[in-house]
Enzyme design. Structure first.
Site, PDB file in Angstrom:
ATOM      1  N   ASN A  63       4.317  -0.033  19.765  1.00  0.00           N
ATOM      2  CA  ASN A  63       4.277   1.351  19.295  1.00  0.00           C
ATOM      3  C   ASN A  63       3.608   1.391  17.932  1.00  0.00           C
ATOM      4  OD1 ASN A  63       5.264   4.198  19.803  1.00  0.00           O
ATOM      5  ND2 ASN A  63       5.947   3.844  17.699  1.00  0.00           N
ATOM      6  N   TYR A  88       5.244   6.323   9.634  1.00  0.00           N
ATOM      7  CA  TYR A  88       6.514   6.528   8.945  1.00  0.00           C
ATOM      8  C   TYR A  88       6.318   6.114   7.493  1.00  0.00           C
ATOM      9  CZ  TYR A  88       7.688   5.462  13.888  1.00  0.00           C
ATOM     10  OH  TYR A  88       7.716   5.374  15.257  1.00  0.00           O
ATOM     11  N   ARG A  89       6.573   7.032   6.579  1.00  0.00           N
ATOM     12  CA  ARG A  89       6.310   6.745   5.168  1.00  0.00           C
ATOM     13  C   ARG A  89       7.162   5.569   4.669  1.00  0.00           C
ATOM     14  NH1 ARG A  89       9.873  11.744   3.708  1.00  0.00           N
ATOM     15  NH2 ARG A  89      11.815  10.685   3.195  1.00  0.00           N
ATOM     16  N   TRP A  91      11.563   5.550   9.621  1.00  0.00           N
ATOM     17  CA  TRP A  91      11.450   6.079  10.980  1.00  0.00           C
ATOM     18  C   TRP A  91      12.689   6.924  11.225  1.00  0.00           C
ATOM     19  CZ3 TRP A  91      10.442   0.400  12.133  1.00  0.00           C
ATOM     20  CH2 TRP A  91      11.607  -0.357  12.030  1.00  0.00           C
ATOM     21  N   GLU A 101      -0.056   3.712  21.513  1.00  0.00           N
ATOM     22  CA  GLU A 101      -1.019   4.467  20.700  1.00  0.00           C
ATOM     23  C   GLU A 101      -2.387   3.774  20.654  1.00  0.00           C
ATOM     24  OE1 GLU A 101       2.153   4.193  19.943  1.00  0.00           O
ATOM     25  OE2 GLU A 101       2.845   6.230  19.527  1.00  0.00           O
ATOM     26  N   ASP A 111       8.269  16.806   0.657  1.00  0.00           N
ATOM     27  CA  ASP A 111       7.869  16.685   2.054  1.00  0.00           C
ATOM     28  C   ASP A 111       7.025  17.856   2.549  1.00  0.00           C
ATOM     29  OD1 ASP A 111       7.940  15.395   4.612  1.00  0.00           O
ATOM     30  OD2 ASP A 111       9.863  14.555   3.985  1.00  0.00           O
TER      31      ASP A 111
END
Ligand SMILES: Cc1cc2nc3c(=O)[nH]c(=O)nc-3n(C[C@H](O)[C@H](O)[C@H](O)COP(=O)(O)O)c2cc1C
Ligand SMILES: [Mn+2]
Length: 525
Positions: free
Chosen positions: A180, A184-185, A198, A276, A325
């Site tokens: 995968n 995710y920061r 995540w 992906e 954010d």
């Protein structure tokens, strides 16, 4: 048209007049954000009125404290650049290609089979291929390295620190071996440790839980209730108290600065079992080339600018955030896993690729819009009555979805809401407005006019409880709360509506033609 790496993409942006090199010194702490924010909002309201909407991509070449580094930001920050990133003039081209693939029927005869050949040949181009070496490993460092060797930004004043904001996080499903890639920061804690944000409904988090389940059951299926217990107690990604977690670790690799199709694929809400790398191959019409990592059993894009290799402990959580954010508010601190970096590999003079999120519109808004267009044909597979959808950028993708449907039976709008809430990450949609097919959902004015005229709120608004986005700061509990659907379709007698429904006002054609003809003579304009 496929870009093999970030550098080819930057060159293409430059040729298209979509790149601005900045030679003046800028600070990665807050200053780059303020510049990128102004440029993202160019052309909106009174922001930089002379600049095209979304401005150009920015390549900072003189970053304070980082004399050899360059920072790329706003690469996806306008509809034009988003199209260019996927090599199309319109996102409909991607949606149409996807539709053709989904349309494949069982061939009925020889001719059908022959017709399918080009498509099958095409599909061969999508699968990633492993190559023996790649520029992402030109430099390999297993000691004396720091994540802060790269100009990682502090985005906003109240952020907990510096965050890697555009990372492609690569993990492997321990059951299926499938990989995968999710974005995710990562909050930088120190030279070799970062957060791993995540959210709990994302695929990286599920891979992590799979490891925990296996570790808790100790390989003994009879002890699967032990795994159930661990899941209930260990609330990774919530402010509830944690619990005993099994020991063990999970390997993770992070690619920063990949070709734009792969970066985009990392944010696409794909079904969990679709890699992906394959999606990027489909978008590029050319395979993604991968190399084996140096210290972990994972593969990374061969041409990435920077790769972090490391692991996450199953029994370790650490406070992550706050972070300004894409809701326009700070997401609050919370407990998340920690990435321990064991090796960094990178190209010579790596370009650090990043983004900022904040009040819309920003770069990620255009990525979200691209997802909206490309996913429409996929959504129609389960919701065939869907005519169009709009997720306005101010609705930040999980707060508002406006959908138009071709209504054929009573209660259908409510069926559509439930279908949307069952579709992958669309489960988070806080408010769904369903209108009839004659409403143009791309025109917010028309939606407000018709939807609000057409509803009796008590009758037409439906509340449900369920999972909500981790970034929702208003829900009663983290990740759990209520959602609302508004049935703004015309109500039918078969839905218990017995009053007459009025016609929409429109002038007759004859009078319109008459006024058209006389318009000049009227001397009004
Ligand atoms: C700039 C940007 C930052 C993001 N940051 C996060 C994040 O920190 N955590 C998260 O769970 N999702 C984040 N997302 C959304 C995920 O990338 C997105 O939900 C993706 O589909 C997840 O992939 P997955 O389905 O393979 O888990 C971010 C998206 C963008 C565009
Ligand atoms: Mn995924």
């Amino acid at each position: 048209m496929a870009y093999d790496d970030l550098r080819e993409w930057i060159a293409a942006l430059d040729r298209a007049g979509e790149l601005k090199r900045v030679h003046a010194e800028v600070d990665p702490i807050l200053e780059i954000t303020e510049i990128a924010d102004r440029v993202s909002k160019a052309g909106r309201g009174n922001h930089l009125p002379k600049m095209r909407p979304g401005g150009p991509a920015l390549l900072f070449q003189n970053v304070k404290g980082y004399p050899r580094s360059q920072v790329l930001i706003n690469q996806f920050g306008s509809p034009r650049r988003m199209n260019a990133a996927l090599g199309v003039d319109s996102l409909d081209e991607v949606a149409n290609r996807l539709r053709q693939f989904l349309d494949v029927k069982s061939p009925q005869g020889f001719l059908d089979k022959v017709k399918m050949l080009p498509m099958l040949a095409d599909m061969g181009k999508f699968f990633p291929k492993t190559v023996s070496n790649g520029p992402c490993q030109e430099i390999v460092k297993t000691e004396n390295f720091s994540v802060l060797d790269f100009p990682v930004l502090q985005c906003w004043p109240k952020d907990a620190g510096r965050f890697i904001t555009l990372p492609c996080v690569i993990t492997r499903d321990p059951r299926t071996g499938k990989r995968n890639v999710g974005m995710y920061r990562m909050q930088v804690y120190d030279a070799t440790t970062t957060g791993m944000h995540w959210q709990r409904q994302k695929v990286g988090a599920e891979h992590y839980r799979e490891r925990m389940r296996a570790a808790a059951a100790g390989g003994d299926p009879a002890r699967s209730s032990a795994a159930v217990d661990v899941m209930a107690r260990s609330s990774g990604g919530s402010r509830l108290p944690g619990g005993d977690r099994p020991a063990g670790k999970m390997e993770v690799a992070v690619a920063i600065g990949t070709d734009p199709a792969l970066t985009f694929a990392a944010i696409v809400p794909a079904p969990p079992d679709v890699e992906e790398f394959l999606i990027a191959g489909f978008l590029r019409e050319k395979p993604v080339e991968l190399v084996n990592c140096k210290t972990v059993d994972l593969e990374v894009p061969a041409t990435a600018e920077i790769v972090l290799e490391g692991y996450v402990n199953l029994d370790e959580l650490r406070t992550e955030g706050p972070f300004g954010d894409h809701t326009g508010f700070y997401s609050l601190e919370d407990e998340y896993p920690v990435l321990h970096v064991t090796c960094i590999t990178h190209r010579k003079d790596p370009i650090y690729s990043t983004t900022i999120v904040g009040k819309p519109p920003m770069e990620d808004g255009w990525m979200g819009k691209a997802v909206e267009r490309i996913f429409l044909p996929l959504m129609r597979l389960t919701i065939p009555e869907l005519v169009d959808i709009n997720l306005p950028v101010e609705g930040i993708f999980h707060n508002l979805m406006i959908v138009s449907i071709r209504k054929s039976y009573p209660g259908q709008a409510r069926k559509v809401m439930n279908a949307v809430w069952s579709l992958g990450q669309a489960m988070f949609t806080k408010c769904i407005v369903v209108v009839d097919e004659d409403v143009n959902v791309q025109d917010p004015g028309e939606v407000v006019l018709k939807a609000l005229n057409h509803i009796d709120p008590e009758r037409d608004i439906q509340f449900v409880l369920g999972p909500v986005d981790s970034l929702d700061h208003a829900s009663r509990l983290p990740d759990y709360g209520s959602k609302m659907g508004i049935d703004a379709t015309r109500k039918w007698p078969s839905e218990g509506f017995s009053r007459p429904w009025p016609d929409e006002i429109t002038m007759d054609a004859k009078t319109k033609a008459l006024v058209d003809k006389k318009w000049k003579e009227l001397g009004i304009e």
